[in-house]
Design a protein around this motif. Structure first.
Motif, short mmCIF file in Angstrom:
data_model
loop_
_atom_site.label_atom_id
_atom_site.label_comp_id
_atom_site.label_asym_id
_atom_site.label_seq_id
_atom_site.Cartn_x
_atom_site.Cartn_y
_atom_site.Cartn_z
N ALA A 1 25.04 -0.53 15.62
CA ALA A 1 25.80 -1.00 16.78
C ALA A 1 24.97 -1.12 18.05
CB ALA A 1 26.99 -0.07 17.04
N GLY A 2 23.71 -0.71 18.01
CA GLY A 2 22.93 -0.74 19.24
C GLY A 2 23.36 0.36 20.18
N VAL A 3 23.20 0.14 21.49
CA VAL A 3 23.53 1.18 22.46
C VAL A 3 23.92 0.55 23.79
CG1 VAL A 3 21.12 1.39 23.23
CG2 VAL A 3 22.71 3.32 23.53
N SER A 4 24.91 1.13 24.42
CA SER A 4 25.26 0.79 25.80
C SER A 4 25.49 2.10 26.53
CB SER A 4 26.54 -0.07 25.85
OG SER A 4 27.66 0.65 25.36
N PHE B 1 26.95 5.59 24.77
CA PHE B 1 26.15 6.81 24.80
C PHE B 1 26.98 7.96 25.35
CE2 PHE B 1 23.19 9.87 26.48
CZ PHE B 1 22.15 9.89 25.57
N LEU B 2 27.64 7.71 26.47
CA LEU B 2 28.46 8.75 27.11
C LEU B 2 29.58 9.20 26.18
CD1 LEU B 2 29.41 10.49 29.44
CD2 LEU B 2 30.43 8.45 30.48
N CYS B 3 30.24 8.26 25.54
CA CYS B 3 31.37 8.60 24.65
C CYS B 3 30.91 9.37 23.42
CB CYS B 3 32.11 7.34 24.25
SG CYS B 3 33.04 6.59 25.60
N SER B 4 29.72 9.08 22.92
CA SER B 4 29.20 9.85 21.79
C SER B 4 28.99 11.31 22.18
CB SER B 4 27.87 9.26 21.31
OG SER B 4 28.04 7.96 20.81
N LEU B 5 28.54 11.56 23.41
CA LEU B 5 28.38 12.93 23.89
C LEU B 5 29.73 13.63 24.00
CD1 LEU B 5 25.66 12.38 26.65
CD2 LEU B 5 25.33 13.35 24.37
N VAL B 6 30.74 12.88 24.43
CA VAL B 6 32.09 13.45 24.45
C VAL B 6 32.52 13.82 23.03
CG1 VAL B 6 34.53 12.93 24.91
CG2 VAL B 6 32.77 12.28 26.58
N ALA C 1 22.22 -4.15 22.55
CA ALA C 1 21.63 -3.11 23.40
C ALA C 1 21.68 -3.59 24.85
CB ALA C 1 20.19 -2.81 22.99
N THR C 2 22.35 -2.84 25.71
CA THR C 2 22.46 -3.22 27.11
C THR C 2 21.35 -2.55 27.91
OG1 THR C 2 23.87 -1.38 27.80
CG2 THR C 2 24.97 -3.33 26.83
N PRO C 3 21.03 -3.09 29.07
CA PRO C 3 19.98 -2.46 29.89
C PRO C 3 20.28 -1.01 30.25
CG PRO C 3 20.35 -4.70 30.63
CD PRO C 3 21.42 -4.42 29.62
N THR C 4 21.53 -0.70 30.59
CA THR C 4 21.85 0.69 30.94
C THR C 4 21.67 1.61 29.74
OG1 THR C 4 23.46 -0.11 32.55
CG2 THR C 4 23.56 2.22 31.97
N GLY C 5 22.14 1.18 28.57
CA GLY C 5 21.95 1.99 27.38
C GLY C 5 20.48 2.18 27.05
N ALA C 6 19.71 1.10 27.18
CA ALA C 6 18.27 1.18 26.89
C ALA C 6 17.56 2.13 27.84
CB ALA C 6 17.65 -0.22 26.95
N GLY D 1 29.28 12.88 16.87
CA GLY D 1 30.01 12.19 17.93
C GLY D 1 29.95 10.69 17.73
N TYR D 2 31.09 10.02 17.87
CA TYR D 2 31.15 8.57 17.77
C TYR D 2 31.61 7.99 19.11
CZ TYR D 2 31.01 9.34 12.69
OH TYR D 2 30.65 9.73 11.42
N GLY D 3 30.82 7.07 19.65
CA GLY D 3 31.15 6.43 20.92
C GLY D 3 31.36 4.95 20.73
N ALA D 4 32.58 4.48 21.00
CA ALA D 4 32.93 3.07 20.77
C ALA D 4 32.60 2.22 21.98
CB ALA D 4 34.42 2.95 20.44
N GLY D 5 32.08 1.02 21.72
CA GLY D 5 31.88 0.04 22.78
C GLY D 5 33.16 -0.70 23.08
N GLN D 6 33.10 -1.62 24.03
CA GLN D 6 34.29 -2.35 24.45
C GLN D 6 34.61 -3.52 23.53
OE1 GLN D 6 36.12 -1.03 26.94
NE2 GLN D 6 34.54 0.56 27.07
N LYS D 7 33.60 -4.02 22.81
CA LYS D 7 33.80 -5.21 21.97
C LYS D 7 34.32 -4.83 20.59
CE LYS D 7 29.80 -7.64 24.01
NZ LYS D 7 28.47 -8.21 23.68
N GLU D 8 35.09 -5.75 20.01
CA GLU D 8 35.44 -5.66 18.59
C GLU D 8 34.46 -6.54 17.82
OE1 GLU D 8 37.59 -3.99 16.92
OE2 GLU D 8 39.11 -3.24 18.31
#
Length: 404
Positions: free
Chosen positions: A10-13, A17-22, A202-207, A230-237
């Motif tokens: 899924a890459g990273v944003s 990243f934040l949601c995976s930590l949650v 991969a977004t610039p902030t995630g990178a 931890g699983y962190g979901a992005g905004q896109k489907e």
């Protein structure tokens, strides 16, 4: 402990990243309260909704960031974003490591834009990264990493999927990955790879968060005992699960990974080698050793061996070549067994004077020990006039007697 970041699919944003930590257990309330306290540092931005919700992505139960805001600007100067991040980290009294991490993330983001557009850093303007969400992602990640105690752990990052196709943004359309992503990863050891996805993964902030963490690159999961996921979901489907996975656990044999740099030199003096040790340590080596030996045709040689981390390899190789004139450096990776240890500071009173000393406590198979930082022993020795050996014995006795 070891944390594995798995952006292979899924890459990273920043929000993923934040949601995976949650998902790993970071305190959601601490994160949302901290972010809300910091919105004042970005004038023209007001958060109207901020929460973490649960969503299903291809059968996976994941956390997703629910962030909505009123913003009256579509661009911001990079210098303003840097100030907002630094002020936010200070406002929340984050640990020194967390503050350095947050500052590093936004510095990387600004410098990458500077290089892409060929303008000075103080002339950089953000468009896509100008919103409160960039601040929320970086500061939220710093809070969560601090809360979970991850800054002191081994962090491993698997290859980052960057997607494929094209990406459209304020400056037009270009092939993916875009210039900013390539600049962020340039010069680091983090591996990237494309995929059949026709979009940016991969977004610039995630990178910049991955690079700011100085994560150790790896192609595979290390040997570990899994403790939390931890699983962190992005905004896109997306067709594949748009979910960043993090796995936290314990290293099965208590090892970490280091780089070993070696070179043979046979035409330099002892003075140069002595100076080399100081210079190599100054650019980030963990340790350096020099061994005498015999090579082909009975030729005497000196083997220089340096242990270091991934992010200091380039500087150390430069130093070895420039200082010795060697024509090559061997680079290998080595697993290293590390006895668990904790760092401490103590105030030791000797007569009418007090001295601050640092030491490390270790424990292995029921045996406990501690080691005082040698530089502190030398400093106390010089200030008291006692021999180094006597000073060490005295300081050890004071620590053992419970003064520390």
């Amino acid at each position: 402990m070891v944390l594995v970041i798995d952006p292979q699919v899924a890459g990273v944003s920043g929000d993923m990243f934040l949601c995976s930590l949650v998902g790993l257990g970071a305190d959601r309330t601490k994160i949302t309260d901290g972010i809300r306290r910091c919105e004042k540092f970005l004038s023209g931005s007001r958060i109207t909704r901020l929460d973490f919700g649960r969503v299903q992505r291809s059968g996976l139960d994941a956390f997703q960031l629910m962030l909505e805001a009123d913003e009256d600007t579509s661009s911001r100067k990079g210098t303003d974003m840097k100030k907002a991040v630094r002020d936010s980290a200070a406002e929340l009294s984050l640990s020194k490591r967390a503050q350095e991490f947050a500052a590093s993330c936004i510095e990387i983001l600004v410098s990458s834009e500077s290089r892409v557009h060929g303008v000075p850093e103080d002339s950089v303007h953000f468009h896509e990264a100008a919103g409160i969400d960039t601040l929320a992602d970086i500061i939220g990640a710093a809070i969560a990493l601090d809360d979970l105690g991850l800054f002191g752990e081994r962090i491993v990052c698997l290859p980052v999927s960057v997607g494929g196709g094209t990406v459209s943004f304020s400056h037009g359309t270009m092939s993916n990955p875009a210039g900013a992503i390539l600049e962020i990863f340039r010069g680091t050891n983090i591996m990237i790879r494309g995929s059949g996805a026709g979009e940016e993964l991969a977004t610039p902030t995630g990178a910049c968060i991955l690079v700011g963490l100085k994560a150790e690159p790896a192609e595979y999961y290390p040997s570990m005992r899994v403790e939390s996921i931890g699983y962190g979901a992005g905004q896109k489907e997306t067709e594949s699960p748009n979910v960043l996975k993090m796995v936290r656990g314990t290293d099965s044999i208590g090892t970490d990974s280091v780089k070993i740099l070696e070179t043979n030199v046979d035409d330099v003096s002892g003075e140069i080698l002595g100076n080399l040790i100081e210079k190599v340590m100054a650019v980030g080596a963990r340790d350096v050793s020099i061994f005498h030996g015999i090579t082909k045709k009975g030729r005497p040689t000196n083997l220089v061996s340096v242990m270091c981390d991934d992010d200091t390899v380039e500087d150390i190789v430069d130093t070895l070549v420039l200082e010795t004139g060697t024509l090559g450096v061997r680079i290998s990776e080595s697993a290293r067994f590390v006895v668990p240890r904790t760092e401490h500071r103590a105030t030791i009173r000797l007569g009418d004077r007090a001295f601050e000393v640092s030491y490390k406590r270790s424990e292995f198979k029921g045996r406990r020990d501690f080691k005082i930082e040698f530089d502190d022993i030398v400093r106390v020795s010089e200030e008291t006039g006692m021999p180094v050996k006597e000073t060490e014995s005295l300081l050890r006795r004071e620590i053992e007697n419970g003064q520390a």
